[in-house]
Design an enzyme around this catalytic site. Structure first.
Site, PDB file in Angstrom:
ATOM      1  N   GLY A   1       0.802  -1.260  -0.062  1.00  0.00           N
ATOM      2  CA  GLY A   1       0.156  -0.121   0.020  1.00  0.00           C
ATOM      3  C   GLY A   1       0.599   1.248   0.010  1.00  0.00           C
ATOM      4  O   GLY A   1       0.277   2.327  -0.062  1.00  0.00           O
TER       5      GLY A   1
ATOM      6  N   GLU B   1       3.849  -6.671   1.687  1.00  0.00           N
ATOM      7  CA  GLU B   1       3.440  -7.081   0.552  1.00  0.00           C
ATOM      8  C   GLU B   1       3.340  -5.718  -0.540  1.00  0.00           C
ATOM      9  O   GLU B   1       2.514  -5.512  -1.061  1.00  0.00           O
ATOM     10  CB  GLU B   1       1.993  -7.712   0.452  1.00  0.00           C
ATOM     11  CG  GLU B   1       1.930  -8.721   1.449  1.00  0.00           C
ATOM     12  CD  GLU B   1       0.456  -9.103   1.842  1.00  0.00           C
ATOM     13  OE1 GLU B   1      -0.522  -8.369   1.218  1.00  0.00           O
ATOM     14  OE2 GLU B   1       0.093 -10.313   2.365  1.00  0.00           O
ATOM     15  N   PRO B   2       4.477  -5.103  -0.844  1.00  0.00           N
ATOM     16  CA  PRO B   2       4.474  -3.918  -1.806  1.00  0.00           C
ATOM     17  C   PRO B   2       4.401  -4.364  -3.266  1.00  0.00           C
ATOM     18  O   PRO B   2       4.775  -5.314  -3.585  1.00  0.00           O
ATOM     19  CB  PRO B   2       5.754  -3.450  -1.510  1.00  0.00           C
ATOM     20  CG  PRO B   2       6.700  -4.523  -1.146  1.00  0.00           C
ATOM     21  CD  PRO B   2       5.882  -5.479  -0.221  1.00  0.00           C
ATOM     22  N   GLY B   3       3.383  -3.499  -3.960  1.00  0.00           N
ATOM     23  CA  GLY B   3       3.383  -4.041  -5.326  1.00  0.00           C
ATOM     24  C   GLY B   3       3.796  -2.428  -5.978  1.00  0.00           C
ATOM     25  O   GLY B   3       4.854  -2.241  -6.573  1.00  0.00           O
ATOM     26  N   ARG B   4       2.796  -1.618  -6.023  1.00  0.00           N
ATOM     27  CA  ARG B   4       2.977  -0.428  -6.668  1.00  0.00           C
ATOM     28  C   ARG B   4       4.467   0.336  -6.332  1.00  0.00           C
ATOM     29  O   ARG B   4       4.782   0.757  -7.320  1.00  0.00           O
ATOM     30  CB  ARG B   4       1.908   0.793  -6.092  1.00  0.00           C
ATOM     31  CG  ARG B   4       1.863   1.993  -7.017  1.00  0.00           C
ATOM     32  CD  ARG B   4       0.974   3.081  -6.336  1.00  0.00           C
ATOM     33  NE  ARG B   4      -0.249   2.343  -5.950  1.00  0.00           N
ATOM     34  CZ  ARG B   4      -1.284   2.282  -6.778  1.00  0.00           C
ATOM     35  NH1 ARG B   4      -1.164   2.880  -8.132  1.00  0.00           N
ATOM     36  NH2 ARG B   4      -2.511   1.832  -6.604  1.00  0.00           N
TER      37      ARG B   4
ATOM     38  N   TYR C   1      -9.878   5.470 -12.202  1.00  0.00           N
ATOM     39  CA  TYR C   1      -9.639   6.248 -11.061  1.00  0.00           C
ATOM     40  C   TYR C   1      -9.531   7.463 -11.214  1.00  0.00           C
ATOM     41  O   TYR C   1      -9.396   8.293 -10.132  1.00  0.00           O
ATOM     42  CB  TYR C   1      -8.429   5.761 -10.339  1.00  0.00           C
ATOM     43  CG  TYR C   1      -8.209   4.122 -10.065  1.00  0.00           C
ATOM     44  CD1 TYR C   1      -9.242   3.594  -9.198  1.00  0.00           C
ATOM     45  CD2 TYR C   1      -6.988   3.668 -10.451  1.00  0.00           C
ATOM     46  CE1 TYR C   1      -9.039   2.106  -9.295  1.00  0.00           C
ATOM     47  CE2 TYR C   1      -7.090   2.275 -10.277  1.00  0.00           C
ATOM     48  CZ  TYR C   1      -7.610   1.428  -9.739  1.00  0.00           C
ATOM     49  OH  TYR C   1      -7.493   0.165  -9.402  1.00  0.00           O
TER      50      TYR C   1
ATOM     51  N   CYS D   1     -13.715   3.436 -28.228  1.00  0.00           N
ATOM     52  CA  CYS D   1     -15.102   3.992 -28.377  1.00  0.00           C
ATOM     53  C   CYS D   1     -15.677   4.289 -27.114  1.00  0.00           C
ATOM     54  O   CYS D   1     -16.781   3.626 -26.958  1.00  0.00           O
ATOM     55  CB  CYS D   1     -15.839   3.372 -29.529  1.00  0.00           C
ATOM     56  SG  CYS D   1     -15.010   2.912 -31.000  1.00  0.00           S
ATOM     57  N   GLU D   2     -15.133   5.076 -26.210  1.00  0.00           N
ATOM     58  CA  GLU D   2     -15.663   5.326 -25.000  1.00  0.00           C
ATOM     59  C   GLU D   2     -15.226   6.857 -24.626  1.00  0.00           C
ATOM     60  O   GLU D   2     -14.046   7.281 -24.628  1.00  0.00           O
ATOM     61  CB  GLU D   2     -15.088   4.541 -23.854  1.00  0.00           C
ATOM     62  CG  GLU D   2     -15.404   2.910 -23.998  1.00  0.00           C
ATOM     63  CD  GLU D   2     -16.738   2.494 -23.318  1.00  0.00           C
ATOM     64  OE1 GLU D   2     -17.241   3.510 -22.726  1.00  0.00           O
ATOM     65  OE2 GLU D   2     -16.807   1.681 -23.502  1.00  0.00           O
TER      66      GLU D   2
ATOM     67  N   TYR E   1      -0.198  -1.537 -12.203  1.00  0.00           N
ATOM     68  CA  TYR E   1      -1.428  -1.709 -12.565  1.00  0.00           C
ATOM     69  C   TYR E   1      -1.469  -1.023 -14.032  1.00  0.00           C
ATOM     70  O   TYR E   1      -2.370  -0.291 -14.345  1.00  0.00           O
ATOM     71  CB  TYR E   1      -2.373  -0.921 -11.449  1.00  0.00           C
ATOM     72  CG  TYR E   1      -2.014  -1.578 -10.159  1.00  0.00           C
ATOM     73  CD1 TYR E   1      -2.622  -2.778  -9.863  1.00  0.00           C
ATOM     74  CD2 TYR E   1      -1.358  -0.808  -9.278  1.00  0.00           C
ATOM     75  CE1 TYR E   1      -2.282  -3.250  -8.571  1.00  0.00           C
ATOM     76  CE2 TYR E   1      -1.084  -1.434  -8.038  1.00  0.00           C
ATOM     77  CZ  TYR E   1      -1.716  -2.895  -7.856  1.00  0.00           C
ATOM     78  OH  TYR E   1      -1.330  -3.196  -6.568  1.00  0.00           O
TER      79      TYR E   1
HETATM   80  C1  LIG Z   1      -2.973  -5.193  -4.164  1.00  0.00           C
HETATM   81  C2  LIG Z   1      -2.519  -5.709  -2.775  1.00  0.00           C
HETATM   82  C3  LIG Z   1      -1.166  -5.504  -2.277  1.00  0.00           C
HETATM   83  C4  LIG Z   1      -0.251  -4.744  -3.090  1.00  0.00           C
HETATM   84  O1  LIG Z   1      -0.824  -3.133  -2.880  1.00  0.00           O
HETATM   85  P1  LIG Z   1       0.302  -2.135  -3.414  1.00  0.00           P
HETATM   86  O2  LIG Z   1      -0.766  -0.740  -2.972  1.00  0.00           O
HETATM   87  O3  LIG Z   1       0.382  -2.130  -5.020  1.00  0.00           O
HETATM   88  O4  LIG Z   1       1.376  -1.962  -2.601  1.00  0.00           O
HETATM   89  C5  LIG Z   1      -0.793  -6.259  -1.303  1.00  0.00           C
HETATM   90  N1  LIG Z   1      -1.560  -7.043  -0.590  1.00  0.00           N
HETATM   91  C6  LIG Z   1      -2.673  -7.105  -1.049  1.00  0.00           C
HETATM   92  C7  LIG Z   1      -3.648  -8.326  -0.203  1.00  0.00           C
HETATM   93  C8  LIG Z   1      -3.255  -6.998  -2.312  1.00  0.00           C
HETATM   94  O5  LIG Z   1      -4.594  -7.176  -2.550  1.00  0.00           O
END
Ligand SMILES: *Cc1c(COP(=O)(O)O)cnc(C)c1O
Length: 421
Positions: free
Chosen positions: A240, A274-277, A317, A343-344, A372
């Protein structure tokens, strides 16, 4: 050190000019920087080097197997939300003992696949799922490590679509109910082993406070569970952490690390993140060609060959992505909407943006598109999905070919039988 930027008038990824990639691969094309990916992993790893920790990169942000391999090579674990993501992780060489499985709707076949692959733990999101994991593990004669995803009811102060830690959200279990489920698991469910507490409150969070609020609540839960005799070894803080798209000033992982380490002193747990972004967002750029420009009476439009099917975030978003010219131009500027061919009316990459006055045939770089971006792309309007390229120093490789027209109807068939009138 930034790995995307101008050298002279040309925009580069590490040591490679975008023009070279575009010439070889066409547009739209996602361009990732391997050095940036590695730097981001190392920043997290260093932030928690003083304590037991496991970084589980959240695959859904960018699931290309070369991206996953870049992290796996550094020792990263993975956060998966589907059997498909597990398949990708294993293909990329992930250690299953470093995989956690999140998500509200895990199917039986997915649970089975994960158990057989010997993942570290399931982040369970409902009492029914807990029972399902227990039943399936029993049938397979296995023990499933579990954490319950608790919903701490904190406001992450982010976009409502990416806020997940409020009581009204579909995710997790409220703390009171979670305690009952943990005790139920310990006393009655023989095939699950409660080893962790999990919490993920949302995405693109740009200050520390919501994380600390959530941590305070999970610590209370940890104390309660230990009193009940549960042996909790892992505290999963989810992902997050936000990134800079425009002028946001999110905390650096090191500051996040300091705050979390301070807040978890003496707890005797391994921290999971659990970093993603924040791992991939600013490691990727979407390059696109200007197809036409159009002057309306009220607005100017720059019509490009990337669309909401390639990068959904602006449409979904209202997100901001910085846009630069691949070839720096003279000072002349225009205010325009950057739109795709779909076409949107919701198909746009930028609205009322001041941009260099690019002309048809020139190229734009849509920044911060590594998270994403491709992973949310679709074939809407029967558009082949973009190519993906990984840059490493002076070299680059195609890590996903552009889809062809044949890809688009793969698996479809014409109905058999008589011609109907
Ligand atoms: C999407 C998600 C993440 C990653 O979130 P980011 O905002 O991209 O860091 C981590 N854990 C869970 C359970 C998620 O659904």
């Amino acid at each position: 050190m930034h790995f995307f930027g101008y050298r002279g008038k040309s925009f580069y990824a590490e040591g490679v000019p975008f023009e070279k990639i575009i010439k070889e691969c066409g547009t739209p094309v996602y361009v990732y920087s391997l050095k940036t990916l590695k730097r981001h992993y190392k920043a997290y790893d260093a932030a928690f080097s003083k304590v037991e920790h496991l970084i589980c990169y959240s695959i859904k942000a960018n699931s290309n197997i070369s991206v996953l391999k870049a992290f796996a090579d550094e020792g990263s674990g993975f956060d998966i939300v589907s059997g498909g993501e597990l398949y990708r992780a294993l293909k990329a060489g992930a250690d299953p003992g470093r995989i956690v499985f999140s998500g509200v709707g895990k199917r039986e076949d997915e649970i089975e696949y994960a158990l057989k692959s010997r993942i570290l733990m399931f982040n369970v999101e409902s009492p029914q799922e807990l029972k399902a994991v227990n039943d399936i593990a029993g049938r397979l004669r296995k023990k499933a490590g579990i954490a319950i995803r608790v919903n701490p009811n904190v406001d992450a102060k982010t976009h409502p679509y990416i806020s997940t830690g409020l009581k009204k959200n579909k995710f997790g279990i409220e703390t009171g109910q979670a305690i009952k489920e943990y005790i139920n698991a310990k006393n009655n469910l023989k095939n699950v082993v409660p080893i962790g507490i999990d919490c993920h409150i949302g995405s693109q969070i740009t200050n520390i406070e919501p994380f600390i609020d959530a941590l305070r609540k999970t610590k209370e839960l940890l104390a309660t569970l230990r009193k009940e005799g549960l042996e909790i070894k892992y505290l999963d803080m989810g992902g997050g952490l936000g990134i800079t798209y425009d002028s946001e000033t999110p905390p650096h992982p090191s500051r996040y690390g300091e705050a979390v380490i301070e807040g978890t002193k003496g707890l005797g747990v391994t921290l999971i993140f659990e970093p993603g972004r924040s791992m991939v967002g600013n490691a990727g750029v979407l390059a696109t060609k200007v197809v036409y420009t159009k002057e309306g009476t009220e607005k100017n439009f720059i019509i490009v060959d990337a669309a909401m099917n390639d990068l959904a975030r602006p449409s979904l978003y209202g997100s901001y992505h910085a846009i630069k010219a691949v070839k720096e131009r003279s000072k002349e500027e225009i205010t325009a909407d950057v739109v795709g061919p779909i076409c949107e009316s919701g198909d746009f990459l930028a609205k009322d943006r001041i941009l260099p006055a690019v002309k048809a045939g020139e190229y734009l770089a849509v920044m911060s598109a590594g998270a994403y971006g491709f992973s949310m792309s679709s074939n809407y309007n029967t558009r082949p999905r973009a190519a993906e390229v990984m840059v490493d120093g002076k070299d680059f490789q195609v890590i996903r070919e552009r889809e062809t027209l044949a890809h688009l109807i793969k698996g479809e068939s014409l109905m058999k039988g008589k011609k109907r009138k």
